[in-house]
Write a protein that holds these residues in place. Structure first.
Motif, mmCIF file in Angstrom:
data_model
loop_
_atom_site.group_PDB
_atom_site.id
_atom_site.type_symbol
_atom_site.label_atom_id
_atom_site.label_comp_id
_atom_site.label_asym_id
_atom_site.label_seq_id
_atom_site.Cartn_x
_atom_site.Cartn_y
_atom_site.Cartn_z
ATOM 1 N N ALA A 267 0.920 -1.079 -0.053
ATOM 2 C CA ALA A 267 -0.005 -0.009 0.021
ATOM 3 C C ALA A 267 0.847 1.422 0.083
ATOM 4 O O ALA A 267 0.252 2.262 0.340
ATOM 5 C CB ALA A 267 -0.845 -0.167 1.285
ATOM 6 N N GLY A 268 2.106 1.112 -0.587
ATOM 7 C CA GLY A 268 2.942 2.484 -0.671
ATOM 8 C C GLY A 268 2.727 3.086 -1.838
ATOM 9 O O GLY A 268 1.630 3.128 -2.435
ATOM 10 N N ALA B 85 4.001 2.804 -5.006
ATOM 11 C CA ALA B 85 3.552 2.295 -6.383
ATOM 12 C C ALA B 85 2.334 1.930 -6.038
ATOM 13 O O ALA B 85 1.563 1.786 -7.159
ATOM 14 C CB ALA B 85 4.774 1.158 -6.536
ATOM 15 N N ALA B 86 1.964 1.254 -5.059
ATOM 16 C CA ALA B 86 0.648 0.639 -4.873
ATOM 17 C C ALA B 86 -0.597 1.584 -4.898
ATOM 18 O O ALA B 86 -1.759 1.213 -5.473
ATOM 19 C CB ALA B 86 0.547 -0.053 -3.380
ATOM 20 N N ASN C 181 -1.933 -5.314 2.918
ATOM 21 C CA ASN C 181 -0.659 -4.923 3.367
ATOM 22 C C ASN C 181 -0.206 -5.177 4.758
ATOM 23 O O ASN C 181 -1.080 -5.681 5.380
ATOM 24 C CB ASN C 181 -0.729 -3.125 3.290
ATOM 25 N N ARG D 134 -2.479 1.189 6.928
ATOM 26 C CA ARG D 134 -2.000 2.041 5.508
ATOM 27 C C ARG D 134 -2.878 1.501 4.316
ATOM 28 O O ARG D 134 -3.246 2.151 3.624
ATOM 29 C CB ARG D 134 -0.495 1.533 5.200
ATOM 30 N N LEU E 30 -1.644 -8.595 5.295
ATOM 31 C CA LEU E 30 -1.057 -9.425 4.529
ATOM 32 C C LEU E 30 -0.918 -10.553 5.398
ATOM 33 O O LEU E 30 -0.901 -11.635 4.785
ATOM 34 C CB LEU E 30 0.114 -8.818 4.200
ATOM 35 N N SER F 162 3.479 -5.068 -4.931
ATOM 36 C CA SER F 162 4.128 -3.761 -5.019
ATOM 37 C C SER F 162 4.583 -3.430 -3.839
ATOM 38 O O SER F 162 4.636 -2.523 -3.383
ATOM 39 C CB SER F 162 2.874 -2.687 -5.241
ATOM 40 N N THR F 163 5.329 -4.683 -3.081
ATOM 41 C CA THR F 163 5.901 -4.626 -1.812
ATOM 42 C C THR F 163 7.248 -4.500 -2.397
ATOM 43 O O THR F 163 7.617 -4.747 -3.464
ATOM 44 C CB THR F 163 5.718 -5.698 -0.845
ATOM 45 N N LEU G 84 6.177 -5.605 -9.552
ATOM 46 C CA LEU G 84 6.691 -4.300 -10.114
ATOM 47 C C LEU G 84 8.132 -4.348 -9.939
ATOM 48 O O LEU G 84 8.748 -3.209 -10.339
ATOM 49 C CB LEU G 84 5.963 -3.136 -9.408
ATOM 50 N N ILE G 85 8.675 -5.134 -9.072
ATOM 51 C CA ILE G 85 10.135 -5.191 -9.022
ATOM 52 C C ILE G 85 10.790 -5.479 -10.427
ATOM 53 O O ILE G 85 10.417 -6.218 -11.135
ATOM 54 C CB ILE G 85 10.708 -6.193 -8.122
ATOM 55 N N TYR G 86 11.914 -4.573 -10.785
ATOM 56 C CA TYR G 86 12.738 -4.722 -11.966
ATOM 57 C C TYR G 86 14.136 -5.246 -11.519
ATOM 58 O O TYR G 86 15.096 -5.217 -12.570
ATOM 59 C CB TYR G 86 12.345 -3.527 -12.932
ATOM 60 N N GLY H 265 8.721 -5.962 -13.480
ATOM 61 C CA GLY H 265 8.609 -4.482 -13.656
ATOM 62 C C GLY H 265 9.148 -3.632 -14.381
ATOM 63 O O GLY H 265 9.258 -2.339 -14.744
ATOM 64 N N LEU I 143 8.810 0.340 -15.791
ATOM 65 C CA LEU I 143 9.551 1.473 -15.732
ATOM 66 C C LEU I 143 9.852 2.294 -17.252
ATOM 67 O O LEU I 143 10.068 3.403 -17.275
ATOM 68 C CB LEU I 143 10.922 0.794 -15.400
#
Ligand code: NAP
Length: 301
Positions: A150-151, A153-154, A172, A177, A198, A217-218, A246-248, A269, A273
């Protein structure tokens, strides 16, 4: 330009377009702190070279205390625009003259464009997230998705998915959050979103089971903790489901590996990007960039 490689007694000739910097060069860039590891300069400059556009993309190490001064200087220096990355995305909201609906909803700016009417703050992360997904998954009015995290990017992902009519659950680590993001989405006038912890495994398992799309998106699984995987009931993943991390860095996270081994379709991800950058590129130049060249530059990094 000819590049020779004689390491194995062969001479390879490759054509490398040259980026000329002169008095006509237009400047764009990225503000971050730290900024040394950003892949955006390589990605954008590769596209400028490919198209022969008179632009250069420069990384600027801007201390948080200097953000306001640095933004103020953009117009005096004739800088066309900048991307913003950690830790500036939220802080910039009150420092530009205009903000787009996307930036206002998400509560963060990742792209600034200098116009005759002042600086315009935009957020292209939601577009960047959705553009590569569209060719692989077309939601209908019954489609469900679960977002892990829930940051920042989320937030972009959640607003984009609800704006496409998807039923969203946010899971999350901190339930508070997740609930705040769900409330913000409802206050913005979209359909209601479920927020769960979570750690609530039965609820997460049920949500994964009913979802066509699972988005991580963590930060779990990101370099250097590449052996980590979000603590979800992994066996709830099923064949045919779409799993988007989403991690690249790394490109193939442990989550994607586990998902593939269960027959899921996966997306990493890197394209997000590229597409968030491509949207910024188009705002600044009026030209849609060669995304394949940008992706190649990201993957080389
Ligand atoms: P952020 O605002 O710091 O949010 C981090 C999220 O990760 C929060 O939801 C946090 O939960 C969760 N988290 C962190 N450690 C955790 C753990 N050990 N267990 C469970 N949850 C944990 O970061 P962000 O900017 O949203 O970025 C998130 C990820 O997306 C990063 O990996 C980043 O590289 C990636 N990203 C990719 C792109 C792209 O273009 N591909 C763009 C943006 C971000 P709490 O709220 O409980 O702390």
């Amino acid at each position: 330009m000819t590049v020779s490689s004689e390491s194995d007694n062969r001479v390879d000739e490759v054509s490398v377009p040259i980026q000329v910097v002169n008095g006509a060069t237009r400047v764009v860039g990225v503000f971050g702190y730290p900024i040394e590891h950003s892949r955006s300069p390589a990605m954008h400059n590769a596209a400028f070279r490919q198209l022969g556009l008179p632009y250069i993309y420069v990384p600027f190490s801007v201390h948080p205390d200097q953000l306001s001064t640095a933004l103020f200087a953009l117009q005096s220096l004739g800088v066309v625009g900048v991307n913003l990355t950690i830790p500036h995305k939220e802080a910039a909201l009150g420092l530009v003259r205009h903000i787009t609906r996307e930036a206002a909803e998400v509560g963060a700016i990742n792209t600034i464009h200098s116009t005759s009417d002042g600086l315009v703050g935009d957020n292209t992360d939601g577009f960047g997230f959705y553009a590569p997904l569209q060719s692989l998954w077309q939601p209908d009015s019954n489609s469900r998705a679960i977002i892990l995290g829930a940051g920042g990017a989320a937030r972009s992902v959640a607003f984009k998915l609800v704006s496409e009519g998807v039923h969203v659950t946010i899971a999350n680590r901190s339930l508070d959050r997740a609930q705040k993001l769900a409330d913000a989405i409802q206050q913005a006038g979209y359909r209601s979103v479920d927020a769960i912890a979570l750690a609530d495994r039965p609820a997460v398992a049920a949500s994964i089971d009913s979802s066509e799309l699972v988005v991580n998106s963590t930060r779990v699984g990101m370099y250097p903790e590449i052996g980590e995987i979000p603590e979800i009931p992994i066996d709830a993943l099923r064949s045919g489901q779409m799993v988007y991390d989403l991690i690249y860095n790394p490109i193939q996270t442990r989550l994607l590996h586990e998902a593939e081994s269960r027959g899921c379709r996966t997306l990493n991800g890197a394209k997000m990007l590229v597409y968030q950058g491509a949207a910024a590129f188009e705002r600044w130049t009026g030209v849609w960039p060669p995304v394949d060249i940008m992706e190649e530059a990201v993957l080389k990094g």
